[in-house]
Scaffold this active site. Structure first.
Site, mmCIF file in Angstrom:
data_model
loop_
_atom_site.group_PDB
_atom_site.id
_atom_site.type_symbol
_atom_site.label_atom_id
_atom_site.label_comp_id
_atom_site.label_asym_id
_atom_site.label_seq_id
_atom_site.Cartn_x
_atom_site.Cartn_y
_atom_site.Cartn_z
ATOM 1 N N ARG A 29 31.046 2.707 -20.121
ATOM 2 C CA ARG A 29 32.085 2.614 -21.140
ATOM 3 C C ARG A 29 32.010 3.737 -22.181
ATOM 4 N NH1 ARG A 29 31.566 -2.082 -18.924
ATOM 5 N NH2 ARG A 29 29.401 -1.459 -18.898
ATOM 6 N N THR A 30 30.846 3.915 -22.760
ATOM 7 C CA THR A 30 30.755 4.834 -23.890
ATOM 8 C C THR A 30 31.095 6.262 -23.461
ATOM 9 O OG1 THR A 30 29.037 3.388 -24.765
ATOM 10 C CG2 THR A 30 29.286 5.520 -25.828
ATOM 11 N N LYS A 59 12.313 20.054 -18.793
ATOM 12 C CA LYS A 59 11.326 21.135 -19.014
ATOM 13 C C LYS A 59 10.645 20.980 -20.365
ATOM 14 C CE LYS A 59 14.376 24.282 -16.499
ATOM 15 N NZ LYS A 59 15.250 25.457 -16.636
ATOM 16 N N ARG A 81 23.884 10.300 -26.233
ATOM 17 C CA ARG A 81 23.188 9.041 -25.939
ATOM 18 C C ARG A 81 21.785 9.397 -25.467
ATOM 19 N NH1 ARG A 81 24.981 3.763 -22.746
ATOM 20 N NH2 ARG A 81 25.888 3.500 -24.802
ATOM 21 N N HIS A 109 23.688 1.834 -32.211
ATOM 22 C CA HIS A 109 24.844 2.181 -31.377
ATOM 23 C C HIS A 109 26.085 2.022 -32.260
ATOM 24 C CE1 HIS A 109 27.436 2.805 -28.090
ATOM 25 N NE2 HIS A 109 27.047 1.862 -27.253
HETATM 26 C C1 NCD Z 1 25.487 -1.310 -24.575
HETATM 27 C C2 NCD Z 1 24.473 -0.213 -24.817
HETATM 28 O O1 NCD Z 1 24.468 0.794 -24.123
HETATM 29 O O2 NCD Z 1 23.698 -0.401 -25.751
HETATM 30 N N1 NCD Z 1 26.516 -0.914 -23.719
HETATM 31 C C3 NCD Z 1 27.622 -0.309 -24.243
HETATM 32 O O3 NCD Z 1 27.561 0.779 -24.780
HETATM 33 N N2 NCD Z 1 28.780 -0.989 -24.191
HETATM 34 C C4 NCD Z 1 24.912 -2.612 -24.223
HETATM 35 C C5 NCD Z 1 23.915 -2.717 -23.117
HETATM 36 O O4 NCD Z 1 23.546 -1.753 -22.449
HETATM 37 O O5 NCD Z 1 23.469 -3.840 -22.905
#
Ligand code: NCD
Length: 283
Positions: A29-30, A59, A81, A109
């Site tokens: 999703r993100t 590396k 991320r 997040h």
């Molecule tokens: C979440 C995350 O990556 O923290 N997912 C997301 O971004 N919708 C939740 C998860 O991984 O459980």
């Protein structure tokens, strides 16, 4: 942004801008929604998936040096991320363009919380005065930690924390609740609170982050039809997704229940990330 997308309007707010997406941890999703958000605003993207393997991280390059490189290539924003807490902060310390934290290990997040708050606000027309249950893995789940911070910006919020003892919310967030006037209660079984809350925010057991002895068997943190039928009128169920198919915290058969906001949240992620990119890149 929602109106623009739903009406098919072609926006060009970010024409000529280029966004870097650096993803060191898995994401559906993100990553996709950030990329789509940039494209919907006329920007282009350069995406590195699986950056742990496909970037110079393998590396031993530091986040700061990787960020300096993104700056050297004149990106207009970098979405990161990472698999450890504080990574986005390190990047932001040296960056001359906006850094967006798209999840940093078990840390934060924040863009998930923006879409969560938007979803709550759209449904209730307010956030003040609501009671929210966080259910599941509150120790390693970063979405509930970030949403806690955002809830601290509103008035008269009450939080029920439902988790096995080994996966309860960490002390830093409990302190934050105290300092910001959020009332909270600790529970181990969802049945204790299901009829008392406006929002049931379910989460996945973050097995990839757990240590031995931490309980991820799902006891007390799984929703079923019987529990769902006890919720107050107007209450909603949220989940950042992915939901897990082994613990099955929200079983497939509940997916189309009108109280389920889970796919609406994901859709709202596109709109809120569009707004965020525009605000950060051109104001
Ligand atoms: C979440 C995350 O990556 O923290 N997912 C997301 O971004 N919708 C939740 C998860 O991984 O459980």
């Amino acid at each position: 942004m929602k109106k623009a997308v739903l009406s098919g309007e072609r926006r060009q707010d970010l024409d000529g801008k280029i966004v870097s997406l650096l993803f060191y941890e898995p994401s559906t999703r993100t990553r996709t929604s950030f990329q789509q958000a940039a494209l919907k605003l006329g920007a282009l993207t350069v995406a590195t998936e699986n950056a742990k393997e496909f970037s110079s991280a393998v590396k031993g390059e530091t986040m700061k040096d990787t960020t300096r490189i993104m700056n050297a290539y004149h990106f207009d924003a970098v979405v990161i991320r990472s698999d450890y807490e504080g990574a986005a902060e390190e990047a932001a310390e040296v960056s001359n363009c906006p850094i967006i934290n798209a999840g940093d290990g078990a840390g934060q997040h924040p863009t998930q919380s923006l879409l969560d708050i938007f979803t709550i606000y759209e449904h209730f027309g307010k956030v003040d005065g609501l009671t929210i249950a966080f259910v599941g893995d509150l120790k390693y789940g970063r979405t509930v930690r970030s949403l806690s911070y955002l809830l601290g910006k509103f008035k008269d919020i009450k939080v029920h924390l439902v988790a096995p003892e080994s996966l309860q919310m960490k002390e830093d967030i409990l302190e934050y609740y105290k300092e910001n006037g959020i009332e909270f209660e600790i529970h181990s079984d969802i049945a204790e609170i299901v009829d008392k809350v406006d929002v049931i925010y379910m989460t996945r057991a973050q097995k990839e982050r757990m240590k031995e002895g931490e309980n991820a068997d799902g006891a007390g943190v799984v929703l079923n039809r019987e529990l769902l039928d006890q919720v107050k009128e107007g209450s909603i169920v949220m989940h950042p997704l992915p939901r897990s198919s082994d613990i099955n915290e929200i079983p497939e058969e509940l997916t189309d229940d009108p109280r389920m906001m889970i796919f609406k949240e994901a859709e709202n992620g596109l709109f809120t990330r569009m707004a965020l990119l525009k605000m950060l890149i051109i104001g």
